[in-house]
Design a protein around this motif. Structure first.
Motif, PDB file in Angstrom:
ATOM      1  N   LEU A 148      46.046  41.559  41.150  1.00 20.53           N
ATOM      2  CA  LEU A 148      44.992  40.637  40.752  1.00 20.53           C
ATOM      3  C   LEU A 148      44.151  41.192  39.600  1.00 20.53           C
ATOM      4  O   LEU A 148      43.731  40.434  38.717  1.00 20.53           O
ATOM      5  CB  LEU A 148      44.112  40.333  41.966  1.00 20.53           C
ATOM      6  CG  LEU A 148      43.240  39.109  41.902  1.00 20.53           C
ATOM      7  CD1 LEU A 148      44.059  37.868  41.620  1.00 20.53           C
ATOM      8  CD2 LEU A 148      42.461  38.950  43.200  1.00 20.53           C
ATOM      9  N   ARG A 175      43.448  39.416  36.017  1.00 22.94           N
ATOM     10  CA  ARG A 175      42.060  39.233  35.577  1.00 22.94           C
ATOM     11  C   ARG A 175      41.875  39.835  34.179  1.00 22.94           C
ATOM     12  O   ARG A 175      41.255  39.227  33.302  1.00 22.94           O
ATOM     13  CB  ARG A 175      41.111  39.876  36.579  1.00 22.94           C
ATOM     14  CG  ARG A 175      39.664  39.563  36.325  1.00 22.94           C
ATOM     15  CD  ARG A 175      38.764  40.038  37.459  1.00 22.94           C
ATOM     16  NE  ARG A 175      38.833  39.086  38.565  1.00 22.94           N
ATOM     17  CZ  ARG A 175      39.167  39.387  39.806  1.00 22.94           C
ATOM     18  NH1 ARG A 175      39.484  40.613  40.131  1.00 22.94           N
ATOM     19  NH2 ARG A 175      39.196  38.462  40.745  1.00 22.94           N
ATOM     20  N   THR A 179      39.346  30.472  38.383  1.00 21.60           N
ATOM     21  CA  THR A 179      38.686  30.740  39.650  1.00 21.60           C
ATOM     22  C   THR A 179      39.491  31.812  40.378  1.00 21.60           C
ATOM     23  O   THR A 179      40.611  32.146  39.977  1.00 21.60           O
ATOM     24  CB  THR A 179      38.615  29.467  40.518  1.00 21.60           C
ATOM     25  OG1 THR A 179      39.954  29.072  40.851  1.00 21.60           O
ATOM     26  CG2 THR A 179      37.893  28.339  39.797  1.00 21.60           C
ATOM     27  N   ASP A 180      38.933  32.354  41.466  1.00 17.20           N
ATOM     28  CA  ASP A 180      39.655  33.377  42.233  1.00 17.20           C
ATOM     29  C   ASP A 180      40.964  32.844  42.793  1.00 17.20           C
ATOM     30  O   ASP A 180      41.977  33.542  42.821  1.00 17.20           O
ATOM     31  CB  ASP A 180      38.772  33.915  43.360  1.00 17.20           C
ATOM     32  CG  ASP A 180      37.639  34.792  42.830  1.00 17.20           C
ATOM     33  OD1 ASP A 180      37.789  35.314  41.703  1.00 17.20           O
ATOM     34  OD2 ASP A 180      36.634  34.955  43.542  1.00 17.20           O
ATOM     35  N   GLU A 181      40.954  31.579  43.231  1.00 18.55           N
ATOM     36  CA  GLU A 181      42.184  30.973  43.760  1.00 18.55           C
ATOM     37  C   GLU A 181      43.233  30.826  42.664  1.00 18.55           C
ATOM     38  O   GLU A 181      44.423  31.087  42.877  1.00 18.55           O
ATOM     39  CB  GLU A 181      41.870  29.604  44.363  1.00 18.55           C
ATOM     40  CG  GLU A 181      40.979  29.684  45.585  1.00 18.55           C
ATOM     41  CD  GLU A 181      40.197  28.404  45.797  1.00 18.55           C
ATOM     42  OE1 GLU A 181      40.271  27.495  44.950  1.00 18.55           O
ATOM     43  OE2 GLU A 181      39.510  28.333  46.822  1.00 18.55           O
ATOM     44  N   GLU A 182      42.793  30.420  41.462  1.00 17.02           N
ATOM     45  CA  GLU A 182      43.731  30.280  40.346  1.00 17.02           C
ATOM     46  C   GLU A 182      44.290  31.634  39.933  1.00 17.02           C
ATOM     47  O   GLU A 182      45.474  31.742  39.583  1.00 17.02           O
ATOM     48  CB  GLU A 182      43.035  29.602  39.158  1.00 17.02           C
ATOM     49  CG  GLU A 182      42.699  28.147  39.386  1.00 17.02           C
ATOM     50  CD  GLU A 182      41.847  27.562  38.279  1.00 17.02           C
ATOM     51  OE1 GLU A 182      41.992  26.342  38.029  1.00 17.02           O
ATOM     52  OE2 GLU A 182      41.042  28.293  37.664  1.00 17.02           O
ATOM     53  N   GLU A 184      44.788  34.199  41.906  1.00 11.66           N
ATOM     54  CA  GLU A 184      45.780  34.587  42.908  1.00 11.66           C
ATOM     55  C   GLU A 184      47.099  33.854  42.692  1.00 11.66           C
ATOM     56  O   GLU A 184      48.175  34.462  42.759  1.00 11.66           O
ATOM     57  CB  GLU A 184      45.239  34.301  44.306  1.00 11.66           C
ATOM     58  CG  GLU A 184      44.130  35.234  44.726  1.00 11.66           C
ATOM     59  CD  GLU A 184      43.516  34.863  46.062  1.00 11.66           C
ATOM     60  OE1 GLU A 184      44.146  34.071  46.800  1.00 11.66           O
ATOM     61  OE2 GLU A 184      42.426  35.371  46.370  1.00 11.66           O
ATOM     62  N   LYS A 185      47.016  32.561  42.398  1.00  8.26           N
ATOM     63  CA  LYS A 185      48.235  31.790  42.118  1.00  8.26           C
ATOM     64  C   LYS A 185      48.916  32.314  40.855  1.00  8.26           C
ATOM     65  O   LYS A 185      50.136  32.447  40.789  1.00  8.26           O
ATOM     66  CB  LYS A 185      47.920  30.310  41.973  1.00  8.26           C
ATOM     67  CG  LYS A 185      49.158  29.466  41.745  1.00  8.26           C
ATOM     68  CD  LYS A 185      48.825  28.003  41.675  1.00  8.26           C
ATOM     69  CE  LYS A 185      50.010  27.102  41.473  1.00  8.26           C
ATOM     70  NZ  LYS A 185      51.147  27.605  40.799  1.00  8.26           N
TER      71      LYS A 185
END
Length: 92
Positions: free
Chosen positions: A3, A7, A18-21, A23-24
């Motif tokens: 991650l 980033r 976003t954090d979810e994006e 991770e994906k």
């Protein structure tokens, strides 16, 4: 791909996720890298026999030099005094 690397790369590319994006994106990039590792295993050495089996050089026409069309005759119908062709304007 972790991650933090995703980033870092998104920061370099000036992309906001976003954090979810993120991770994906990490999962997707890991999949892409795995595919590229698989592609690296493919043998891409050049074999002139196998790679050119559809190229036939025996039936080519002979290259014969010929006189070109006389410039004076071509420019006989040129309207411009600078010996060039003038075409209609198509874009304003």
């Amino acid at each position: 791909m972790d991650l933090e690397m995703v980033r870092y790369l998104s920061k370099l590319g000036k992309l906001n996720f976003t954090d979810e994006e993120l991770e994906k994106m990490a999962v997707d990039m890991t999949d892409i890298i795995e595919i590229m590792d698989t592609i690296k295993e493919i043998d891409v050495t050049y074999d002139p026999i196998k790679d050119n089996h559809n190229v036939y050089l025996n039936n080519l026409r002979e290259d014969i030099a010929a006189d070109s069309f006389p410039t004076e005759k071509i420019l006989k119908n040129a309207v411009n005094s600078e010996k060039s062709f003038v075409v209609p304007k198509v874009v304003e």
